[in-house]
Design an enzyme around this catalytic site. Structure first.
Site, PDB file in Angstrom:
ATOM      1  N   GLY A  25     -25.621  93.047 -52.758  1.00  0.00           N
ATOM      2  CA  GLY A  25     -25.932  92.811 -51.354  1.00  0.00           C
ATOM      3  C   GLY A  25     -24.725  92.991 -50.461  1.00  0.00           C
ATOM      4  N   GLU A  26     -23.641  93.501 -51.036  1.00  0.00           N
ATOM      5  CA  GLU A  26     -22.401  93.556 -50.268  1.00  0.00           C
ATOM      6  C   GLU A  26     -22.361  94.703 -49.265  1.00  0.00           C
ATOM      7  OE1 GLU A  26     -19.389  93.451 -53.284  1.00  0.00           O
ATOM      8  OE2 GLU A  26     -20.391  91.747 -54.197  1.00  0.00           O
TER       9      GLU A  26
ATOM     10  N   THR B 104     -21.306  86.821 -54.772  1.00  0.00           N
ATOM     11  CA  THR B 104     -20.907  86.918 -53.372  1.00  0.00           C
ATOM     12  C   THR B 104     -21.951  86.280 -52.466  1.00  0.00           C
ATOM     13  OG1 THR B 104     -20.426  89.175 -54.076  1.00  0.00           O
ATOM     14  CG2 THR B 104     -19.824  88.590 -51.833  1.00  0.00           C
TER      15      THR B 104
ATOM     16  N   TYR C 257     -19.253  82.166 -55.161  1.00  0.00           N
ATOM     17  CA  TYR C 257     -17.939  82.613 -54.680  1.00  0.00           C
ATOM     18  C   TYR C 257     -17.304  81.573 -53.753  1.00  0.00           C
ATOM     19  CZ  TYR C 257     -17.567  87.698 -55.810  1.00  0.00           C
ATOM     20  OH  TYR C 257     -17.405  88.911 -56.407  1.00  0.00           O
TER      21      TYR C 257
ATOM     22  N   ARG D 190     -13.474  88.957 -50.097  1.00  0.00           N
ATOM     23  CA  ARG D 190     -14.802  88.339 -49.978  1.00  0.00           C
ATOM     24  C   ARG D 190     -14.775  86.851 -50.313  1.00  0.00           C
ATOM     25  NH1 ARG D 190     -17.159  92.363 -54.307  1.00  0.00           N
ATOM     26  NH2 ARG D 190     -15.071  91.853 -55.019  1.00  0.00           N
TER      27      ARG D 190
ATOM     28  N   HIS E 265     -12.507  89.147 -64.833  1.00  0.00           N
ATOM     29  CA  HIS E 265     -12.128  90.457 -64.279  1.00  0.00           C
ATOM     30  C   HIS E 265     -10.615  90.682 -64.410  1.00  0.00           C
ATOM     31  CE1 HIS E 265     -16.077  89.909 -62.639  1.00  0.00           C
ATOM     32  NE2 HIS E 265     -15.724  89.304 -61.537  1.00  0.00           N
TER      33      HIS E 265
ATOM     34  N   ASP F 257     -20.747  90.885 -66.779  1.00  0.00           N
ATOM     35  CA  ASP F 257     -20.980  90.852 -65.325  1.00  0.00           C
ATOM     36  C   ASP F 257     -22.334  91.502 -65.002  1.00  0.00           C
ATOM     37  OD1 ASP F 257     -20.464  90.191 -62.708  1.00  0.00           O
ATOM     38  OD2 ASP F 257     -18.981  91.762 -62.361  1.00  0.00           O
TER      39      ASP F 257
ATOM     40  N   SER G  57     -22.928  94.245 -58.866  1.00  0.00           N
ATOM     41  CA  SER G  57     -23.067  95.609 -58.349  1.00  0.00           C
ATOM     42  C   SER G  57     -21.869  96.462 -58.733  1.00  0.00           C
ATOM     43  CB  SER G  57     -23.257  95.589 -56.831  1.00  0.00           C
ATOM     44  OG  SER G  57     -22.207  94.888 -56.216  1.00  0.00           O
TER      45      SER G  57
HETATM   46 ZN    ZN Z   1     -16.958  88.583 -60.043  1.00  0.00          ZN
END
Ligand code: ZN
Length: 382
Positions: free
Chosen positions: A68-69, A98, A129, A162, A223, A284, A288
């Site tokens: 959705g970013e 996010t 987040y 973000r 990550h 993950d 996205s």
């Molecule tokens: Zn992440």
């Protein structure tokens, strides 16, 4: 009903050689070179030398979707139990990401419980987040204490444009609340931390731990394979007592931009001094990823739980000397990081979460979760 799997090359995750595995009541009852049993309620399956591993424990997934970013058109969809089963993921941990505005912890809880109904033993993180973290009950410690599948907080974002730019004190408080809920409910209360590509890397986590009573393992950064500098910092963080997580899903374009593929990242972080039992690999899934066509950015696509199986298959072919470390990073290590007793091991008393792979093709042929077959002979079971 007893199931006896014979002639299996067992990776427990350490290699045990050719073994028989007896499953009873959803658990592994015995692992031995020979198990002689008979009876009407015994089903014997000859694995014919196939590899038998624990089901994957995937420390970061987005089962109710993510993204959705780039606007509402870039939201990713839910992940089905069949997708997890086909990837060998018997224990996914679900997180928001996010977007905690148009997606909620209530929806995530529904997805997690839906996966459980379909035979996948899923868990979830509270929070997202953002800091202050969204919760189910109004309080992080209450979420952990009162909501059974909630095992920690995540993924809380740092070093990312973000993120909510949390301070060390905010993170310290978050970890303390999660730890309290964990202590009350017999969970680890780990805070899974999304580390973006910002230059501060793990700095705010180190600051949060300094002068606090919190153990290093309170924070579990993911990550870490975004760059060599982050990987080296993560190796030190692991050497100091935390677990650190590599993300398996990437794209050739992201690799060209600096992402380090999981297999390479695992070797590098171990070479840089991370203890072998402190490194994990997650998918993950549902997050996205940028979608490129002929070098042009065409939007976003969703990461898949298959990325974990692909890392294992790459190790089969290209790096057999790394197999034991890869299997541990997919199974026993994340189970230990998250305090999931009974997960990630092939041993008497462990949950019967079992994968069978064909050593010739490295294809995943069979998946058992909690003693129930989800995949048999590459076909999904009803
Ligand atoms: Zn992440």
């Amino acid at each position: 009903m007893l199931t006896l799997i014979t002639n299996a090359q067992v990776y427990a995750p350490s290699p045990l050689g050719l073994q028989s595995v007896l499953v009873s009541g959803g658990r592994i009852a015995r692992v031995d070179e020979t198990i002689e049993l008979a009876g009407a309620d015994l089903k014997v399956i000859d694995a014919e030398g196939r590899w038998l591993l624990p089901g994957f424990v995937d420390a970061l997934t987005h089962p109710c979707g993510g993204g959705g970013e780039g606007g509402f058109g870039n939201r990713t969809g839910e992940i089905s139990a069949a997708e997890f089963a086909r990837a060998g993921v018997t224990c996914p941990i679900g997180a928001l990401g996010t977007d905690s505005i148009t997606r909620s912890l209530e929806v995530l809880y529904g997805c997690v419980m839906g996966l459980r109904e379909q035979g996948i033993w899923a868990f979830m993180y509270t929070g997202a987040y953002r800091v202050p973290a969204p919760t189910l009950t109004g309080d992080i410690a209450r979420d952990l204490t009162l909501v059974s599948p909630v095992i920690g907080v995540g993924e809380v974002a740092i070093a990312d444009h973000r993120s909510a730019q949390p301070t060390a004190q905010e993170l310290r408080r978050l970890a303390a609340d999660s730890r309290l809920g964990g202590i009350l409910s017999g969970k680890t209360g780990t805070v899974l931390v999304h580390v973006g590509d910002g230059p501060s890397r793990l700095g705010v986590l180190r600051e949060a731990l300094a002068d606090s009573d919190l153990p290093a393992a309170s924070f579990y950064p993911t990550h870490i394979n975004r760059s060599d500098a982050l990987l080296r910092e993560a190796a030190q963080f692991a050497a100091d007592g935390a677990w650190v997580d590599i993300t398996a899903s990437t794209t050739p374009e992201l690799v060209a931009a600096g992402d380090i593929p999981a297999l390479d990242a695992l070797q590098r972080v171990l070479d840089a001094g991370a203890p072998a039992d402190r490194v994990t690999i997650s998918s993950d899934a549902g997050g996205s990823l940028p979608l490129f066509e002929n070098g042009e950015l065409r939007g976003l696509t969703a990461a898949s739980p298959q990325s974990l199986l692909e890392v294992l298959q790459q190790a089969f072919v290209a790096a057999p000397e790394q197999l034991e470390a890869v299997i541990a990073a997919l199974t026993a290590n994340p189970a230990a990081a998250l305090g999931l007793a009974g997960k990630g091991r092939v041993a008497a008393g462990a949950d019967a979460d079992i994968l069978l792979l064909d050593p010739a093709s490295s294809e995943l042929t069979d998946v058992m979760c909690g003693g129930r077959w989800l995949l048999r002979g590459t076909e999904l079971c009803d």
